[in-house]
Design a protein around this motif. Sequence first.
Motif, PDB file in Angstrom:
ATOM      1  N   GLY A 119      39.517  32.059   4.578  1.00 28.88           N
ATOM      2  CA  GLY A 119      40.017  30.675   4.854  1.00 28.88           C
ATOM      3  C   GLY A 119      39.218  29.574   3.957  1.00 28.88           C
ATOM      4  N   PRO A 120      39.398  28.386   4.235  1.00 29.50           N
ATOM      5  CA  PRO A 120      39.029  27.226   3.325  1.00 29.50           C
ATOM      6  C   PRO A 120      37.252  27.304   3.521  1.00 29.50           C
ATOM      7  CG  PRO A 120      39.369  26.265   5.696  1.00 29.50           C
ATOM      8  CD  PRO A 120      39.862  27.762   5.671  1.00 29.50           C
ATOM      9  N   GLY A 121      36.864  26.822   2.268  1.00 31.62           N
ATOM     10  CA  GLY A 121      35.490  26.727   1.889  1.00 31.62           C
ATOM     11  C   GLY A 121      35.153  25.557   1.117  1.00 31.62           C
ATOM     12  N   VAL A 122      34.123  25.246   0.644  1.00 31.29           N
ATOM     13  CA  VAL A 122      33.782  24.228  -0.574  1.00 31.29           C
ATOM     14  C   VAL A 122      32.929  24.586  -1.314  1.00 31.29           C
ATOM     15  CG1 VAL A 122      33.908  22.345   1.516  1.00 31.29           C
ATOM     16  CG2 VAL A 122      31.603  23.511   0.919  1.00 31.29           C
ATOM     17  N   GLN A 123      32.964  23.736  -2.565  1.00 26.10           N
ATOM     18  CA  GLN A 123      32.167  23.927  -3.766  1.00 26.10           C
ATOM     19  C   GLN A 123      31.026  22.765  -3.631  1.00 26.10           C
ATOM     20  OE1 GLN A 123      33.320  25.918  -7.228  1.00 26.10           O
ATOM     21  NE2 GLN A 123      33.308  24.122  -8.304  1.00 26.10           N
ATOM     22  N   LYS A 124      29.831  23.311  -3.937  1.00 29.23           N
ATOM     23  CA  LYS A 124      28.706  22.388  -4.098  1.00 29.23           C
ATOM     24  C   LYS A 124      27.675  22.586  -5.284  1.00 29.23           C
ATOM     25  CE  LYS A 124      28.159  22.271   0.943  1.00 29.23           C
ATOM     26  NZ  LYS A 124      27.229  22.384   2.103  1.00 29.23           N
ATOM     27  N   THR A 125      26.935  21.539  -5.768  1.00 26.66           N
ATOM     28  CA  THR A 125      26.027  21.936  -6.691  1.00 26.66           C
ATOM     29  C   THR A 125      24.634  21.531  -5.938  1.00 26.66           C
ATOM     30  OG1 THR A 125      27.540  21.244  -8.356  1.00 26.66           O
ATOM     31  CG2 THR A 125      25.126  21.187  -8.966  1.00 26.66           C
ATOM     32  N   ALA A 126      23.922  22.312  -6.065  1.00 26.77           N
ATOM     33  CA  ALA A 126      22.309  22.110  -5.556  1.00 26.77           C
ATOM     34  C   ALA A 126      21.360  22.938  -6.495  1.00 26.77           C
ATOM     35  CB  ALA A 126      22.361  23.007  -4.249  1.00 26.77           C
ATOM     36  N   SER A 127      20.104  22.352  -6.220  1.00 28.64           N
ATOM     37  CA  SER A 127      18.989  22.822  -7.109  1.00 28.64           C
ATOM     38  C   SER A 127      18.761  24.392  -6.692  1.00 28.64           C
ATOM     39  CB  SER A 127      17.837  22.030  -6.881  1.00 28.64           C
ATOM     40  OG  SER A 127      17.058  22.244  -5.436  1.00 28.64           O
ATOM     41  N   LEU A 128      18.296  25.260  -7.584  1.00 28.23           N
ATOM     42  CA  LEU A 128      17.860  26.387  -7.260  1.00 28.23           C
ATOM     43  C   LEU A 128      16.711  26.618  -6.157  1.00 28.23           C
ATOM     44  CD1 LEU A 128      18.095  29.709  -7.849  1.00 28.23           C
ATOM     45  CD2 LEU A 128      16.467  29.184  -9.595  1.00 28.23           C
ATOM     46  N   ARG A 129      15.746  25.723  -6.312  1.00 30.46           N
ATOM     47  CA  ARG A 129      14.763  25.585  -5.187  1.00 30.46           C
ATOM     48  C   ARG A 129      15.415  25.290  -3.846  1.00 30.46           C
ATOM     49  NH1 ARG A 129      10.961  20.798  -4.716  1.00 30.46           N
ATOM     50  NH2 ARG A 129       9.400  21.519  -3.502  1.00 30.46           N
ATOM     51  N   ALA A 130      16.326  24.538  -3.924  1.00 31.59           N
ATOM     52  CA  ALA A 130      16.926  24.217  -2.347  1.00 31.59           C
ATOM     53  C   ALA A 130      17.545  25.300  -1.760  1.00 31.59           C
ATOM     54  CB  ALA A 130      17.641  22.718  -2.282  1.00 31.59           C
ATOM     55  N   LEU A 132      17.119  28.603  -2.517  1.00 32.65           N
ATOM     56  CA  LEU A 132      16.131  29.753  -2.209  1.00 32.65           C
ATOM     57  C   LEU A 132      15.274  29.321  -1.184  1.00 32.65           C
ATOM     58  CD1 LEU A 132      14.927  30.863  -5.959  1.00 32.65           C
ATOM     59  CD2 LEU A 132      16.673  31.668  -4.278  1.00 32.65           C
ATOM     60  N   ALA A 133      15.177  28.015  -0.630  1.00 33.92           N
ATOM     61  CA  ALA A 133      14.336  27.825   0.315  1.00 33.92           C
ATOM     62  C   ALA A 133      15.061  28.153   1.702  1.00 33.92           C
ATOM     63  CB  ALA A 133      14.095  26.078   0.450  1.00 33.92           C
ATOM     64  N   ILE A 134      16.297  28.213   1.732  1.00 36.28           N
ATOM     65  CA  ILE A 134      17.224  28.731   2.928  1.00 36.28           C
ATOM     66  C   ILE A 134      16.959  30.255   3.127  1.00 36.28           C
ATOM     67  CG2 ILE A 134      19.456  29.042   3.977  1.00 36.28           C
ATOM     68  CD1 ILE A 134      20.221  26.951   1.890  1.00 36.28           C
TER      69      ILE A 134
END
Length: 135
Positions: A119-130, A132-134
């Motif tokens: 199905g549908p999804g999204v593309q994002k940009t984020a810091s590696l640190r953020a 890896l915090a998940i």
Amino acid sequence: MDVEQFVGQCWDVLHGEGTPLEGCLLEESEALAEAQRRYPNKPFCLVRQWSRINLECEPETLNYLASVGLRAAVIFAHQVVFDSASRCPPGSWIRSTYEVAWDVAGFFESKHTVYVLLGPGVQKTASLRAVLAIH
């Protein structure tokens, strides 16, 4: 960056908007068969509510990843539908390791697993640190 900004970044990774992407258009049973056909010797996960996250990394990290055949992108999915290796129960979330290959037909390959992006999804940009915090 202060703690409040960092928490905001982590929230955006999980719940923020992104650029819409189309995933695999096959029904679940067809997607499962296609994953088995394309990747007969590799575990795979069918996922929904997914994001392809391009990682903001230091140039040294990008160079290292490229030198070992990886790209600075991961998949985060809010819902595992099926895991062929029984690592994640249906309904759980999952974060991939770095990208090896990405097929716009909805197949994302990491070193050890193929993710079928239903199905549908999204593309994002984020810091590696953020990202890896998940956990």
